[in-house]
Write an enzyme that holds these catalytic residues in place. Structure first.
Site: not given
Ligand SMILES: NC(=O)c1ccc[n+]([C@@H]2O[C@H](COP(=O)([O-])OP(=O)(O)OC[C@H]3O[C@@H](n4cnc5c(N)ncnc54)[C@H](O)[C@@H]3O)[C@@H](O)[C@H]2O)c1
Length: 291
Positions: A119, A140, A152, A190
């Site tokens: 991450s 991801h 991702e 994120n």
């Protein structure tokens, strides 16, 4: 290269989800962990989650049986010697991931592709620690993997078009929509989401609104399916704090400073849903705001 067989390293929350969607998509899957009991626990979770999909009519009994038959468990990385793509989903720790790659790479086929589900760690830096930076990519996934549509894909500096294309096709076969994200701290989702959650906690700490009013405000005023404080509790307040620290350290930009109230909650051990208490108390049937 067309991917037919997938290796997954780490059978925790994300790894078992990745193995689950890969097996249902028809890939043959090898799932590993440090101890066979952990890999078996991962497989039990897969069985339970597929069972839920079966009950909802999303998959058939024969889909489930066939998918489970395609998953093999191991603790020995030599089992990945014939995998076309190995996805690393082990604990978020850079030196641990580099150690895994150092052991794994000599065992892989020369043309095998390697991906990390990290991450927050730089894909370029992880790729540089392997013997195949051109065939290395960030993949991801989102939690829970069987439910969340997005992946991702993060290219490192050396990742080739052929690698990106093969992995995009594999993700599509898993039923995922992929987006290309730059190799920048927290990638896209994120990067946008976590500062929003952090800002909601600043607003709470400054008494701009109550827990319920902030959550209802964003649900009804911004059409979010879940309020930011509820979502922060789901993500885990310690995880959110760690992401904010990574972004603040990597960029030096004070706009990423963690909200003081977020730091306090983590210091108190109030980590959200997983600890039973965060911005809501989860001990009863209905979550109750803690402020
Ligand atoms: N939890 C999330 O919402 C989420 C979302 C996207 C990405 N990620 C990333 O996915 C990765 C895994 O996260 P998680 O939430 O599944 O963690 P987790 O703690 O649930 O699982 C990690 C697993 O890796 C295993 N492991 C550790 N060392 C290993 C080794 N040498 N070989 C094989 N297995 C090993 C552990 O035993 C554990 O079972 C991390 O990089 C994390 O940042 C997590």
């Amino acid at each position: 290269m067309s991917v037919q067989s997938i290796g997954v390293i780490g059978s925790g929350l994300m790894g078992n989800g990745i193995a689950h969607v890969s097996a249902l998509a028809g890939f043959s899957v090898i799932l590993s962990d440090v101890a066979i009991e952990r890999a078996e626990k991962g497989l039990t979770n897969i069985k339970n989650n597929m069972g839920r999909q079966l009950t909802k009519g999303l998959i058939s009994e024969s889909d489930m049986t066939a998918a489970l038959g395609r998953i093999q468990l191991t603790t020995d990385m030599a089992a990945f010697s014939q995998s076309d793509l190995v996805i690393e989903a082990a604990t978020e720790n850079e030196s641990l991931k580099k150690e895994i790659f150092a052991k794994l790479c000599p065992l892989l086929k020369a043309d095998a592709l390697l991906a990390s589900n990290t991450s927050s760690i730089s894909i370029t830096r992880l790729a540089a620690a392997t013997d195949r930076p051109s065939r290395f990519i960030g993949m991801h996934f989102f939690n829970p993997v069987p439910l969340m549509k997005l992946v991702e894909l993060i290219r490192g500096l050396a990742t080739t078009d052929a690698t990106a294309q093969a992995v995009t096709e594999a993700a599509k076969r898993m039923g995922k929509v992929s987006i290309a994200a730059g190799d920048s701290p927290s990638f896209i989702v994120n990067r946008v989401l976590c500062p929003m959650l952090n800002e909601a906690i600043f607003a709470l700490g400054e008494n701009v609104g109550s827990v319920e009013d902030i959550d209802n405000g964003m649900k009804l005023g911004a059409n979010h399916p879940m309020g930011p404080l509820t979502l922060a509790d789901f993500v885990g307040l310690d995880t959110l704090l760690a992401v904010m620290h990574v972004m603040q350290t990597a960029t030096g930009d004070c706009k990423y400073r963690p909200a003081p109230l977020l730091v306090k909650y983590v210091e108190a051990g109030w980590l959200g849903k997983k600890s039973g208490r965060g911005f809501y108390d989860y001990s009863g049937n209905i979550p109750v705001p803690t402020r």
